[in-house]
Design an enzyme around this catalytic site. Sequence first.
Site, PDB file in Angstrom:
ATOM      1  N   GLU A 140      41.660  40.837  44.575  1.00  0.00           N
ATOM      2  CA  GLU A 140      40.499  41.563  44.054  1.00  0.00           C
ATOM      3  C   GLU A 140      39.352  40.631  43.662  1.00  0.00           C
ATOM      4  O   GLU A 140      38.214  41.079  43.513  1.00  0.00           O
ATOM      5  CB  GLU A 140      40.902  42.455  42.875  1.00  0.00           C
ATOM      6  CG  GLU A 140      41.861  43.559  43.291  1.00  0.00           C
ATOM      7  CD  GLU A 140      41.994  44.655  42.249  1.00  0.00           C
ATOM      8  OE1 GLU A 140      40.996  44.991  41.591  1.00  0.00           O
ATOM      9  OE2 GLU A 140      43.120  45.171  42.091  1.00  0.00           O
ATOM     10  N   TYR A 164      38.424  43.415  35.264  1.00  0.00           N
ATOM     11  CA  TYR A 164      39.707  42.777  35.582  1.00  0.00           C
ATOM     12  C   TYR A 164      39.538  41.680  36.619  1.00  0.00           C
ATOM     13  O   TYR A 164      39.947  40.526  36.397  1.00  0.00           O
ATOM     14  CB  TYR A 164      40.712  43.819  36.085  1.00  0.00           C
ATOM     15  CG  TYR A 164      41.854  43.212  36.872  1.00  0.00           C
ATOM     16  CD1 TYR A 164      42.714  42.283  36.281  1.00  0.00           C
ATOM     17  CD2 TYR A 164      42.061  43.542  38.210  1.00  0.00           C
ATOM     18  CE1 TYR A 164      43.750  41.701  36.998  1.00  0.00           C
ATOM     19  CE2 TYR A 164      43.104  42.964  38.932  1.00  0.00           C
ATOM     20  CZ  TYR A 164      43.941  42.051  38.333  1.00  0.00           C
ATOM     21  OH  TYR A 164      44.954  41.477  39.049  1.00  0.00           O
TER      22      TYR A 164
END
Length: 359
Positions: A140, A164
């Site tokens: 990610e 995140y």
Amino acid sequence: MSKTFLITGGAGFIGSAVVRELIRSTQHTVINLDALTYAGNLESLADVADSERYHFVQADICDGEKMKVVFAEFQPDIVMHLAAESHVDRSIDGPADFIETNIVGTYQLLEAARHYWKDLKASDAEKAAGFRFHHISTDEVYGDLEGPEDLFTETTAYAPSSPYSASKASSDHLVRAWQRTYGLPTLVTNCSNNYGPFHFPEKLIPLMILNALAGKSLPVYGDGKQVRDWLYVEDHARALIKVATEGEIAETYNIGGHNEKQNIEVVKTLCALLEELVPEKPAGIAHYEDLISYVTDRPGHDVRYAIDAAKIERELGWVPQETFETGLRKTVEWYLANESWWQRVQDGSYRGERLGTGS
């Protein structure tokens, strides 16, 4: 030769898979260091907890002084850093914990490792030469892929989209900086979406399984066409151990399952498996797919992730053993056979308090 592994976050989903693999398949000693936040569950390690080669330490990686004590006491040969806050939705609702654990915690761990390694070079040059700090990260950090044929490689530029992924990108940069500036022998791996046994029920696959069994809605973000590469957690554990023990210092390795699937495809495949394995449905439900509902998309939701795992295959000889079909079937069968584990997570009794299911 037997080594001592310090695994941070060893009671979490991926960390516990690494601990189980090390105890079952090697002669190495394992120190499991975990703060036991909501996602840490020692019941995931029940099968190996009695091993003489397994030791548990409850501690927070943000506690720098405690980290120094742990290094001094256990004298690890290899650190595998998996402790992290990792749920995107939680990071959107409350990013502070992600900044603290993923960035500040990684800094504190790096500093404890650096001072330990520096002292080791003066006292035991051979042990110091074999020391490794392996930082486990996520795909990610790379953000969104544009073209349908594009893949994340180890040189893809970082473009994180959520609090995140931004916090994980920050921790990756810290690890590489400690290697470049101080010479700390580090390795970094970036993995695709993991799934498998002992997965916390707020994540997509276990959430859908358990909601379906309960006759609850199966919420799918947006149109469900977001693409992810799925990696069976036990395959990932084997890859991580191979990188930690055989990887080249200062290198990055991408780890993927070669399984690109749209989220809606994953959910429908789960429904089909449940039709086969649990044909008796909750009252009023004709087909599990009838439970699928489309909900407002997540803010900043990346459309497609896909890993190019050619480097780890070429240099270290790792390839996943499970296909998506075999891994998903094993996962569903595990949840059906381990109701006591996930019920204790859902009702909070695994940590002495009540929690929701994340649905």
